[in-house]
Design a protein around this motif. Structure first.
Motif, PDB file in Angstrom:
ATOM      1  N   LYS A 196       0.834  -1.204   0.000  1.00 56.62           N
ATOM      2  CA  LYS A 196       0.000   0.000   0.000  1.00 56.62           C
ATOM      3  C   LYS A 196       0.870   1.256   0.000  1.00 56.62           C
ATOM      4  O   LYS A 196       0.563   2.227  -0.684  1.00 56.62           O
ATOM      5  CB  LYS A 196      -0.955  -0.008   1.195  1.00 56.62           C
ATOM      6  CG  LYS A 196      -2.033  -1.082   1.071  1.00 56.62           C
ATOM      7  CD  LYS A 196      -2.993  -1.052   2.209  1.00 56.62           C
ATOM      8  CE  LYS A 196      -3.960  -2.189   2.170  1.00 56.62           C
ATOM      9  NZ  LYS A 196      -5.031  -2.075   1.220  1.00 56.62           N
ATOM     10  N   LEU A 197       1.962   1.230   0.765  1.00 55.34           N
ATOM     11  CA  LEU A 197       2.858   2.384   0.795  1.00 55.34           C
ATOM     12  C   LEU A 197       3.563   2.583  -0.543  1.00 55.34           C
ATOM     13  O   LEU A 197       3.808   3.720  -0.952  1.00 55.34           O
ATOM     14  CB  LEU A 197       3.876   2.249   1.934  1.00 55.34           C
ATOM     15  CG  LEU A 197       3.319   2.463   3.338  1.00 55.34           C
ATOM     16  CD1 LEU A 197       4.380   2.149   4.388  1.00 55.34           C
ATOM     17  CD2 LEU A 197       2.798   3.884   3.515  1.00 55.34           C
ATOM     18  N   THR A 198       3.854   1.498  -1.231  1.00 56.17           N
ATOM     19  CA  THR A 198       4.456   1.592  -2.561  1.00 56.17           C
ATOM     20  C   THR A 198       3.515   2.330  -3.508  1.00 56.17           C
ATOM     21  O   THR A 198       3.947   3.183  -4.300  1.00 56.17           O
ATOM     22  CB  THR A 198       4.792   0.187  -3.102  1.00 56.17           C
ATOM     23  OG1 THR A 198       5.714  -0.437  -2.208  1.00 56.17           O
ATOM     24  CG2 THR A 198       5.403   0.251  -4.490  1.00 56.17           C
ATOM     25  N   GLU A 199       2.217   2.036  -3.402  1.00 52.08           N
ATOM     26  CA  GLU A 199       1.224   2.738  -4.214  1.00 52.08           C
ATOM     27  C   GLU A 199       1.183   4.223  -3.848  1.00 52.08           C
ATOM     28  O   GLU A 199       1.102   5.084  -4.729  1.00 52.08           O
ATOM     29  CB  GLU A 199      -0.163   2.133  -3.999  1.00 52.08           C
ATOM     30  CG  GLU A 199      -0.337   0.746  -4.570  1.00 52.08           C
ATOM     31  CD  GLU A 199      -1.692   0.140  -4.221  1.00 52.08           C
ATOM     32  OE1 GLU A 199      -2.654   0.892  -3.987  1.00 52.08           O
ATOM     33  OE2 GLU A 199      -1.782  -1.091  -4.182  1.00 52.08           O
ATOM     34  N   VAL A 200       1.253   4.523  -2.561  1.00 52.27           N
ATOM     35  CA  VAL A 200       1.229   5.914  -2.093  1.00 52.27           C
ATOM     36  C   VAL A 200       2.450   6.658  -2.621  1.00 52.27           C
ATOM     37  O   VAL A 200       2.338   7.792  -3.098  1.00 52.27           O
ATOM     38  CB  VAL A 200       1.172   5.984  -0.544  1.00 52.27           C
ATOM     39  CG1 VAL A 200       1.431   7.393  -0.036  1.00 52.27           C
ATOM     40  CG2 VAL A 200      -0.168   5.472  -0.040  1.00 52.27           C
ATOM     41  N   VAL A 201       3.615   6.035  -2.564  1.00 55.46           N
ATOM     42  CA  VAL A 201       4.839   6.669  -3.048  1.00 55.46           C
ATOM     43  C   VAL A 201       4.731   6.955  -4.548  1.00 55.46           C
ATOM     44  O   VAL A 201       5.044   8.065  -5.002  1.00 55.46           O
ATOM     45  CB  VAL A 201       6.078   5.792  -2.737  1.00 55.46           C
ATOM     46  CG1 VAL A 201       7.310   6.277  -3.495  1.00 55.46           C
ATOM     47  CG2 VAL A 201       6.346   5.767  -1.240  1.00 55.46           C
ATOM     48  N   ALA A 202       4.253   5.984  -5.304  1.00 56.36           N
ATOM     49  CA  ALA A 202       4.119   6.170  -6.750  1.00 56.36           C
ATOM     50  C   ALA A 202       3.139   7.307  -7.062  1.00 56.36           C
ATOM     51  O   ALA A 202       3.424   8.170  -7.902  1.00 56.36           O
ATOM     52  CB  ALA A 202       3.650   4.870  -7.403  1.00 56.36           C
ATOM     53  N   GLU A 203       2.013   7.337  -6.370  1.00 56.53           N
ATOM     54  CA  GLU A 203       1.007   8.382  -6.592  1.00 56.53           C
ATOM     55  C   GLU A 203       1.554   9.748  -6.171  1.00 56.53           C
ATOM     56  O   GLU A 203       1.325  10.753  -6.846  1.00 56.53           O
ATOM     57  CB  GLU A 203      -0.265   8.045  -5.807  1.00 56.53           C
ATOM     58  CG  GLU A 203      -1.449   8.902  -6.132  1.00 56.53           C
ATOM     59  CD  GLU A 203      -2.028   8.658  -7.519  1.00 56.53           C
ATOM     60  OE1 GLU A 203      -2.659   9.594  -8.052  1.00 56.53           O
ATOM     61  OE2 GLU A 203      -1.854   7.563  -8.080  1.00 56.53           O
ATOM     62  N   SER A 204       2.286   9.780  -5.060  1.00 55.79           N
ATOM     63  CA  SER A 204       2.873  11.034  -4.579  1.00 55.79           C
ATOM     64  C   SER A 204       3.851  11.605  -5.593  1.00 55.79           C
ATOM     65  O   SER A 204       3.874  12.814  -5.831  1.00 55.79           O
ATOM     66  CB  SER A 204       3.595  10.807  -3.243  1.00 55.79           C
ATOM     67  OG  SER A 204       2.681  10.395  -2.261  1.00 55.79           O
TER      68      SER A 204
END
Length: 124
Positions: free
Chosen positions: A95-103
């Motif tokens: 989930k954090l990987t998705e957040v980093v990519a979106e950020s």
């Protein structure tokens, strides 16, 4: 046990079932020794093929989340505490990987995301 399947999802139905049951086990909603619905019962409830439900249960058994006893049914397997912690960490990491990519797509800096996470983590 509440499972929702979506025909519009790109994820196969058996994977939707398996991932939802896995999530319930990881979150502690289903505990060691808890009985799962029969393959036929779950298929009937979800209005899907028995083969699809059987495949979901086979995947869960292969991954060590459940065990099936011939003539008795399927039950939540004993979970290795260290392995369970790793599985929980993996969920968060994904989930954090998705957040980093979106950020990154939105042009946010690490400091901004870190501050948001800090605020959200401290909320109750």
């Amino acid at each position: 046990m509440r499972i929702i399947v979506s025909n519009s999802s790109s994820e196969p139905i058996y994977e939707q079932i398996a991932s939802q049951i896995k999530g319930m086990i990881i979150k502690g909603e289903l505990e060691e020794g808890d009985a799962l619905p029969s393959i036929r019962g779950l298929a009937k409830d979800l209005q899907i093929s028995v083969i699809t439900t059987k495949r979901a249960y086979e995947e869960l058994e292969k991954e060590g989340f459940i065990e099936t006893m011939q003539g008795k049914g399927s039950f939540v397997a004993m979970q290795n505490k260290e392995l369970m912690k790793e599985k929980k960490l993996k969920v968060i990491e994904e989930k954090l990987t998705e957040v980093v990519a979106e950020s990154r797509l939105l042009g946010l800096e690490y400091k901004e995301v870190k501050e948001m996470l800090k605020i959200l983590f401290e909320e109750e």
